[in-house]
Structure formats: structure tokens, C-alpha cells
Design a protein around this motif. Structure first.
Motif, PDB file in Angstrom:
ATOM      1  N   UNK A 196     -41.684  -3.005  18.250  1.00  0.00           N
ATOM      2  CA  UNK A 196     -41.927  -3.865  17.086  1.00  0.00           C
ATOM      3  C   UNK A 196     -42.406  -5.250  17.492  1.00  0.00           C
ATOM      4  N   UNK A 197     -43.066  -5.912  16.554  1.00  0.00           N
ATOM      5  CA  UNK A 197     -43.493  -7.295  16.784  1.00  0.00           C
ATOM      6  C   UNK A 197     -42.296  -8.246  16.767  1.00  0.00           C
ATOM      7  N   UNK A 211     -29.561   0.167  13.647  1.00  0.00           N
ATOM      8  CA  UNK A 211     -29.240   1.577  13.460  1.00  0.00           C
ATOM      9  C   UNK A 211     -29.809   2.360  14.626  1.00  0.00           C
ATOM     10  N   UNK A 212     -29.115   3.404  15.035  1.00  0.00           N
ATOM     11  CA  UNK A 212     -29.605   4.294  16.087  1.00  0.00           C
ATOM     12  C   UNK A 212     -29.816   5.670  15.477  1.00  0.00           C
ATOM     13  N   UNK A 271     -33.858   8.527  21.569  1.00  0.00           N
ATOM     14  CA  UNK A 271     -33.401   7.998  20.285  1.00  0.00           C
ATOM     15  C   UNK A 271     -34.284   6.820  19.889  1.00  0.00           C
ATOM     16  N   UNK A 272     -34.148   6.397  18.641  1.00  0.00           N
ATOM     17  CA  UNK A 272     -34.857   5.224  18.132  1.00  0.00           C
ATOM     18  C   UNK A 272     -33.861   4.180  17.677  1.00  0.00           C
ATOM     19  N   UNK A 273     -34.196   2.921  17.918  1.00  0.00           N
ATOM     20  CA  UNK A 273     -33.422   1.801  17.388  1.00  0.00           C
ATOM     21  C   UNK A 273     -34.176   1.280  16.170  1.00  0.00           C
ATOM     22  N   UNK A 274     -33.465   1.161  15.042  1.00  0.00           N
ATOM     23  CA  UNK A 274     -34.101   0.878  13.754  1.00  0.00           C
ATOM     24  C   UNK A 274     -33.502  -0.370  13.129  1.00  0.00           C
ATOM     25  N   UNK A 275     -34.356  -1.132  12.452  1.00  0.00           N
ATOM     26  CA  UNK A 275     -33.911  -2.314  11.720  1.00  0.00           C
ATOM     27  C   UNK A 275     -33.219  -1.853  10.431  1.00  0.00           C
ATOM     28  N   UNK A 311     -38.984   0.872  12.793  1.00  0.00           N
ATOM     29  CA  UNK A 311     -38.617   1.256  14.157  1.00  0.00           C
ATOM     30  C   UNK A 311     -38.803   0.063  15.090  1.00  0.00           C
ATOM     31  N   UNK A 312     -37.765  -0.256  15.841  1.00  0.00           N
ATOM     32  CA  UNK A 312     -37.807  -1.392  16.739  1.00  0.00           C
ATOM     33  C   UNK A 312     -38.060  -0.977  18.185  1.00  0.00           C
TER      34      UNK A 312
END
Length: 403
Positions: free
Chosen positions: A322-323, A333-334, A384-388, A394-395
Motif C-alpha cells: 500500500x501507499x 486485520x490478518x 496471508x494478507x494484512x488489511x486495513x 490490502x496493506x
């Protein structure tokens, strides 16, 4: 009559600016006769309008208007082609440092990565970045394509010097092995056909290697992992639907539900609405268990003794996408397979923050346990993804390191 099975190889390309990556991909498509007549005619017409004597094969791959105007690759472009021996899905990824996240996207499912270098410039910083991404994503096979050999008079010492330098860096980056191939994308040397200009090179042309390299292991041979996506109620009976991402499951198998740790037995398997005795990855199936367990979306059903690690302390290698930056203390969130849990960023391996395209290491503390595999063992259940949590953006893409 016997049937010949043709498998599929997913591979990605990466190269620094002006290394000739788009030309290499264009040459690969052109010389393997994977270009439609109208596409080639359009390229010939545009090339002629620009005053070029020969078709600019890079135009076959740089499809976006901004790409054509700037002469660079911006986004991941997927190309599909085939030879009599194999089908191919090619992810043509950008080479610029500001588009590293796009390379991560393209290479995340690839079984092979082609890293280009310009024979005149050798190994540069972006070459090492691409090698680091390939190592980070555990891409099983890497090709070092030393391009523009025609501009260094096809010199063997030039090629060997670049290979030696890259090998030293590859070892430091954790890239276990690679295959070097000297090519000239512009002329076509060692792309589809072997070169008459480099009799000192005894290896295969690039397409030969792509046709022969072993495709990854059968996912059904791995330990069984079944993330639950939906719960289907059929009267008093519950079916648990999702994709079996690895391994196999049979009626009668004892299974464990994570994170609860409860065990049960499979009493029914449905594949496309038809009852079956066994299911293999990557089939989408529904399971029925002997006991009325409290199973919901995000739970993981596994079989056998080789189970995942159940943890709330997640350590991982990451690429920030992400920017907006990621900092220690951020609440996120994961998303792991079908499960999404709250988490907090505990550590960034000494970095103050991660910004777009940064590669780094992270430690997360999750509110609920995750059933993780090491990414080195499973690229499906180790990612996994790290999410705002504010907007769902998606971060960060993470690769679990449980060692």
C-alpha cells in the motif's frame, strides 16, 4: 487410444529498465508462433510508423497506452500460449522499483521466474531486488537470462563474470539455485532456437528449458488442509464447503478442526453435488462430519499427525503493497485462507515503518489463533494478507516463517 496429458507451467518475468524484458517476451511469443496474424500486423504497422526497419516485438506485451508511450511495463500482464509439449501462463511483471509490489503479485503463484540482466551492465541493484523477491516467495525455479549478448560480441567471459557475481548474491539472499542462459532477445539467440553465435554455450535455449523444467509437486501429496468457506445446512445435517488446498481426504478419516482442536470423522464427501469416497487437492468439495461440531467459516479441517502450527504470534517476511505506511502499534486485520482475525503490529525488525514496495520482516500478535504452515512448506497455507480495518484495503503480503 492413449491420451497425452499436457501440463501447465506458470512463470513470471522480471528485469530492470531497458534490460529488454518486453522484447524477450515478445520474441518468445513470436518465435513460438503464439502471435495472431492481426496482432503481428498491428506491431509491424506501429513499428513502421516509428521509422523502425523491423517489428518492435516489445509492443506485443506492453498493452497499456501509458506503457507504450513511456516504453516501460507498469502492470502485471498475463499471457497464455502453448507448444506441443506444454501450456504456459506468463506473468509479465514490471521492473521498476516502484512496481515491486506488482512483481510480488505476478510471482506469488509462479513455479519459475526469469530474471533478466543487460550483458553490458551486469548485475544491478534492481537485479538483486528481483532475486530477493524470488527467494522471498520461494519460487521453485529461477532462470538468469543474460540478455543483449549481441552487444558484447557474444563474449563468454562477459557471461561467466555476470553469472559468478549473481551466484554470490544469490547465496546471500537465500536463493538456492538458478539456471543461467545467454540470450539476445532482439536477434532471437537462445530464446526459442539455439544460437549459432555462442557455440561455447552447451545448455538449452530458454523455451527448451521452460518445456523441460519439472512442474511443481502434486498438491494432493501434501498434508490435508481444508479451510472452511461456507456452512451448508441440509435439515439436521451440516455440510462444510470449501477448497481442499492440499492433500486428500477420505470417508472414514479422523480429522481435527482448528482452532478449537476438536476431532471428528468424515462421514460424507460431495464433489460437484455427487457423493464420493475421496477428494484430492485442489478440488472444491463439501464435507460431512460424524459429530455436530461448532465449525464455521475460517476454521481449518486437517487430517493426519502433521498438523499446522496454531499460534497468535506470527513472524513473517513481507512485501508492503500500500501507499500508506505500516508502523509498529498499528491495528490491522490478518486474512489467512478463509479466516480473518484482528491483530496488532508488534515489530518490524527494527524498521521505523514499511512503505510501498518495501521488503521486510514483521511480527504480529493476533486476537485469535491461526492454523499456519511455514511458507517454505506450503505457499497456500503459509501466506496471508494484512488489511486495513478501516476500509478493507490490502496493506501487506506476508509469508509465514515458523522456524
Amino acid at each position: 487410444m492413449s491420451t497425452i496429458t499436457i501440463d501447465t507451467l506458470r512463470f513470471a518475468t522480471a528485469g530492470s529498465v531497458d534490460d529488454g524484458k518486453s522484447t524477450l517476451v515478445g520474441r518468445l511469443l513470436h518465435d513460438s508462433k503464439s502471435v495472431l496474424t492481426d496482432q503481428l500486423e498491428a506491431v509491424q504497422r506501429v513499428s513502421a510508423d516509428r521509422g523502425q526497419d523491423a517489428p518492435d516485438l516489445a509492443l506485443l506485451t506492453d498493452g497499456l497506452r501509458a506503457e507504450r508511450e513511456q516504453g516501460i511495463t507498469i502492470d502485471v500482464a498475463y499471457r497464455y500460449f502453448a507448444t506441443p509439449r506444454r501450456r504456459f501462463i506468463l506473468a509479465d511483471t514490471p521492473g521498476h522499483v516502484q512496481y515491486t509490489r506488482n512483481m510480488v503479485t505476478g510471482a506469488s503463484t509462479a513455479e519459475l521466474a526469469i530474471i533478466l540482466v543487460d550483458a553490458r551492465n551486469g548485475v544491478v541493484e534492481q537485479t538483486l531486488r528481483h532475486a530477493a523477491v524470488a527467494a522471498l516467495l520461494r519460487v521453485p525455479n529461477v532462470v538468469l537470462a543474460v540478455n543483449k549478448m549481441d552487444l558484447v560480441e557474444y563474449g563468454q567471459p562477459v557471461f561467466e563474470r555476470i553469472v559468478e557475481e549473481f551466484a554470490g548474491h544469490a547465496a546471500e539472499l537465500g536463493l538456492p539455485s538458478f539456471t543461467p542462459i545467454p540470450v539476445s532477445a532482439l536477434v532471437g539467440d537462445n530464446v526459442v532456437d539455439r544460437s549459432a553465435h555462442m557455440d561455447w554455450y552447451e545448455g538449452p535455449a530458454l523455451l527448451e528449458f521452460l518445456e523441460d523444467v519439472p512442474v511443481g509437486a502434486d498438491p494432493s501429496d501434501a498434508p490435508a488442509r481444508f479451510p472452511v468457506q461456507y456452512v451448508i445446512r441440509d435439515g439436521e445435517v451440516r455440510w462444510y464447503a470449501g477448497q481442499l488446498v492440499s492433500g486428500s481426504l477420505r470417508v472414514g478419516d479422523r480429522v481435527t478442526v482448528h482452532p478449537s482442536g476438536e476431532s471428528s470423522e468424515i462421514t460424507g464427501i460431495s464433489v460437484l453435488g455427487t457423493e464420493a469416497e475421496v477428494a484430492y487437492a485442489p478440488q472444491s468439495v463439501s464435507l460431512r462430519l460424524a459429530d455436530q461440531r461448532d465449525v464455521s467459516r475460517g476454521d481449518m479441517i486437517t487430517a493426519g499427525a502433521d498438523g499446522p502450527a496454531l499460534t497468535q504470534d506470527v513472524r513473517a517476511a513481507v512485501c508492503h503493497l500500500a501507499d500508506r505506511p505500516l508502523r509498529v502499534g498499528d491495528r490491522v486485520l490478518v486474512r489467512h485462507t478463509t479466516r480473518t482475525v484482528k491483530a496488532i503490529v508488534k515489530d518490524l525488525a527494527g524498521a521505523a515503518e514499511l512503505t510501498a514496495n518495501d521488503l521486510g520482516r514483521i511480527t504480529l500478535r493476533t486476537a485469535e489463533p491461526l492454523a499456519l504452515d511455514d511458507y517454505a512448506v506450503s505457499r497456500r497455507t503459509g501466506a496471508f494478507l494484512v488489511i486495513d480495518p478501516a476500509d478493507g484495503a490490502t496493506l501487506t503480503a506476508g509469508m509465514a516463517d515458523l522456524s
